[in-house]
Motif scaffolding. Structure first.
Motif, PDB file in Angstrom:
ATOM      1  N   ASP A   1      44.806  41.869  25.644  1.00 47.41           N
ATOM      2  CA  ASP A   1      44.484  41.504  27.034  1.00 47.41           C
ATOM      3  C   ASP A   1      44.069  40.047  27.175  1.00 47.41           C
ATOM      4  O   ASP A   1      43.900  39.542  28.284  1.00 47.41           O
ATOM      5  CB  ASP A   1      43.429  42.446  27.626  1.00 47.41           C
ATOM      6  CG  ASP A   1      42.052  42.308  26.990  1.00 47.41           C
ATOM      7  OD1 ASP A   1      41.842  41.393  26.169  1.00 47.41           O
ATOM      8  OD2 ASP A   1      41.170  43.134  27.317  1.00 47.41           O
TER       9      ASP A   1
ATOM     10  N   TYR B   1      42.951  35.549  33.541  1.00 46.54           N
ATOM     11  CA  TYR B   1      42.974  37.011  33.608  1.00 46.54           C
ATOM     12  C   TYR B   1      42.272  37.510  34.872  1.00 46.54           C
ATOM     13  O   TYR B   1      41.133  37.142  35.160  1.00 46.54           O
ATOM     14  CB  TYR B   1      42.293  37.564  32.366  1.00 46.54           C
ATOM     15  CG  TYR B   1      42.179  39.069  32.295  1.00 46.54           C
ATOM     16  CD1 TYR B   1      43.269  39.856  31.945  1.00 46.54           C
ATOM     17  CD2 TYR B   1      40.966  39.696  32.553  1.00 46.54           C
ATOM     18  CE1 TYR B   1      43.155  41.240  31.856  1.00 46.54           C
ATOM     19  CE2 TYR B   1      40.843  41.075  32.465  1.00 46.54           C
ATOM     20  CZ  TYR B   1      41.942  41.838  32.112  1.00 46.54           C
ATOM     21  OH  TYR B   1      41.814  43.199  32.023  1.00 46.54           O
ATOM     22  N   LEU B   2      42.981  38.330  35.660  1.00 47.54           N
ATOM     23  CA  LEU B   2      42.422  38.935  36.877  1.00 47.54           C
ATOM     24  C   LEU B   2      41.750  37.906  37.790  1.00 47.54           C
ATOM     25  O   LEU B   2      40.715  38.157  38.404  1.00 47.54           O
ATOM     26  CB  LEU B   2      41.420  40.031  36.507  1.00 47.54           C
ATOM     27  CG  LEU B   2      42.000  41.277  35.826  1.00 47.54           C
ATOM     28  CD1 LEU B   2      40.889  42.273  35.520  1.00 47.54           C
ATOM     29  CD2 LEU B   2      43.065  41.925  36.701  1.00 47.54           C
ATOM     30  N   GLY B   3      42.356  36.741  37.881  1.00 44.35           N
ATOM     31  CA  GLY B   3      41.842  35.733  38.798  1.00 44.35           C
ATOM     32  C   GLY B   3      40.621  34.982  38.311  1.00 44.35           C
ATOM     33  O   GLY B   3      39.860  34.423  39.112  1.00 44.35           O
TER      34      GLY B   3
ATOM     35  N   ARG C   1      32.978  34.379  35.117  1.00 44.60           N
ATOM     36  CA  ARG C   1      34.346  34.563  35.620  1.00 44.60           C
ATOM     37  C   ARG C   1      34.370  34.757  37.122  1.00 44.60           C
ATOM     38  O   ARG C   1      35.354  34.448  37.769  1.00 44.60           O
ATOM     39  CB  ARG C   1      35.019  35.733  34.915  1.00 44.60           C
ATOM     40  CG  ARG C   1      34.539  37.115  35.298  1.00 44.60           C
ATOM     41  CD  ARG C   1      35.333  38.187  34.574  1.00 44.60           C
ATOM     42  NE  ARG C   1      34.916  39.544  34.879  1.00 44.60           N
ATOM     43  CZ  ARG C   1      35.341  40.234  35.929  1.00 44.60           C
ATOM     44  NH1 ARG C   1      36.167  39.686  36.798  1.00 44.60           N
ATOM     45  NH2 ARG C   1      34.921  41.477  36.139  1.00 44.60           N
ATOM     46  N   ARG C   2      33.289  35.260  37.694  1.00 41.70           N
ATOM     47  CA  ARG C   2      33.235  35.478  39.137  1.00 41.70           C
ATOM     48  C   ARG C   2      32.817  34.244  39.917  1.00 41.70           C
ATOM     49  O   ARG C   2      33.180  34.094  41.079  1.00 41.70           O
ATOM     50  CB  ARG C   2      32.266  36.629  39.446  1.00 41.70           C
ATOM     51  CG  ARG C   2      32.745  37.978  38.935  1.00 41.70           C
ATOM     52  CD  ARG C   2      31.697  39.060  39.121  1.00 41.70           C
ATOM     53  NE  ARG C   2      32.175  40.339  38.602  1.00 41.70           N
ATOM     54  CZ  ARG C   2      31.488  41.123  37.793  1.00 41.70           C
ATOM     55  NH1 ARG C   2      30.275  40.784  37.415  1.00 41.70           N
ATOM     56  NH2 ARG C   2      32.009  42.262  37.358  1.00 41.70           N
TER      57      ARG C   2
ATOM     58  N   ASN D   1      43.167  34.254  27.460  1.00 46.50           N
ATOM     59  CA  ASN D   1      43.807  34.279  28.778  1.00 46.50           C
ATOM     60  C   ASN D   1      42.781  33.846  29.819  1.00 46.50           C
ATOM     61  O   ASN D   1      41.995  34.651  30.319  1.00 46.50           O
ATOM     62  CB  ASN D   1      44.318  35.688  29.082  1.00 46.50           C
ATOM     63  CG  ASN D   1      45.001  35.778  30.433  1.00 46.50           C
ATOM     64  OD1 ASN D   1      45.141  34.786  31.138  1.00 46.50           O
ATOM     65  ND2 ASN D   1      45.434  36.965  30.801  1.00 46.50           N
TER      66      ASN D   1
ATOM     67  N   ASN E   1      30.867  37.805  32.590  1.00 41.28           N
ATOM     68  CA  ASN E   1      31.253  38.351  33.892  1.00 41.28           C
ATOM     69  C   ASN E   1      30.672  37.545  35.048  1.00 41.28           C
ATOM     70  O   ASN E   1      31.311  37.394  36.091  1.00 41.28           O
ATOM     71  CB  ASN E   1      30.825  39.822  33.989  1.00 41.28           C
ATOM     72  CG  ASN E   1      31.708  40.717  33.144  1.00 41.28           C
ATOM     73  OD1 ASN E   1      32.927  40.596  33.153  1.00 41.28           O
ATOM     74  ND2 ASN E   1      31.102  41.614  32.380  1.00 41.28           N
TER      75      ASN E   1
END
Length: 327
Positions: A303, A256-258, A82-83, A253, A79
């Motif tokens: 997902d 996913y969600l940017g 990804r941010r 993916n 997390n």
């Protein structure tokens, strides 16, 4: 590190995110951590928080009761990555190191309990970092003449602190320490995270047996020099149970969600995790090479992020590769 021997029934303490909460599995029993706990025996204490990063994992480690000789399983950092991509590297390494160290402590003393001179204050209750401190009462100073003293016996000691980024209202600063009146050494604490707060800890070793005195000295009057706790690591490293640190898993993916991730970014972050784990040579700390076992083509759920039952079985195998369980 060769496989760590552990007696059946030792129990597992887990830290991480939705992977450690078995998201994507058809039932929690199929998650890697539940499989691991079943193999180790002795129950599972799961401190994972879905959607959160290494800061929360380290914070939860500060408050978790230590159970000597249990297995500590850590799988966190996705997390953060990804941010922020590679900008999360220092934060991931700093928090994971702090989480490992807290599980290697033989004893600790909160900064608020130690002798000190000058103007020291408890972190304000309005700051998130206060609730993250080991004792909920980390101290800070902006007094260049302040000092704090910690006395211990043994070859090594631990310093624990909290770090912030430069956009915080008060960016927690580097500060100095010296042992037995020796030269000043810098404890790097400034801007080691890309979010509001992260944990920071170091083991200082090679001091020789016997009593020692550590003095903490601010480098400047710039706000703030923050101290959380001091401690002594286990004199016999094998008194701790295995601490297994998983590398960040690949995705199927990648957008996913940017997400801003790529395999190359994950590889670089995972190398940083590997380098940090290597600092703990001689301690029962092992790097789990997640992606040597986890195959997103067969093991990823719909997902494109979380594992399915097969994927969790693969990650379980990665963790079990570091253990030898005695029955």
């Amino acid at each position: 590190m060769s496989k760590q021997k552990i007696n059946f029934g030792a129990g597992v303490a887990a830290f991480g995110d939705s992977f450690t909460n078995s998201q994507g599995a058809t039932a929690p029993a199929y998650g890697y951590i539940n499989r691991l706990a079943a193999s180790v025996g002795g129950g599972l204490a799961n401190y994972a928080v879905s959607g959160q990063g290494t800061y929360i994992a380290a914070r939860n480690g500060m408050g978790a009761p230590l159970r000597r000789r249990n297995v500590v399983a850590i799988l966190a950092g996705l997390n953060d990555a990804r941010r922020a991509g590679l900008a999360a590297k220092d934060k991931i390494v700093t928090n994971l190191r702090a989480l490992i160290i807290i599980n290697l402590l033989a004893s600790n003393s909160l900064a608020s309990s130690l002798p000190r001179v000058g103007a020291w204050k408890v972190l304000p209750s309005t700051l998130v970092s206060r609730s993250s401190a080991k004792g909920g009462s980390a101290l800070y100073t902006a007094d260049i003449n302040a000092a704090m003293t910690y006395k211990f016996s043994g070859d090594a000691f631990v310093i624990g602190s909290i770090t912030t980024h430069t956009l915080s209202s008060s960016s927690y600063q580097d500060w100095d320490f010296r042992v037995d009146g020796g030269p000043r050494q810098t404890f790097e604490n400034y801007n080691l995270t890309n979010e509001a707060y992260s944990h920071n800890a170091r083991i200082i070793s090679g001091l020789g047996a016997g009593p020692h005195t550590v003095q903490i000295l601010p480098k400047s009057a710039v706000p703030w020099s923050v101290i959380d706790y001091f401690g002594v690591p286990l004199a016999e490293p094998k008194a701790a149970g295995p601490i297994l640190v998983g590398q960040i898993p690949y995705l199927k993916n990648w957008v996913y969600l940017g997400f801003t991730l790529t395999p190359a970014i994950v590889d670089e972050l995972n190398q940083a995790i590997a380098d940090m784990v290597a600092e703990f040579e001689g301690y029962p700390v092992a790097l789990v090479r997640t992606n040597d076992f986890y195959n997103t083509l067969t093991g990823c759920s719909a997902d494109g992020i979380h594992p399915n039952n097969t994927g969790y079985a693969q990650i379980y195998s990665a963790f079990m590769d570091k253990l030898e369980i005695w029955t």
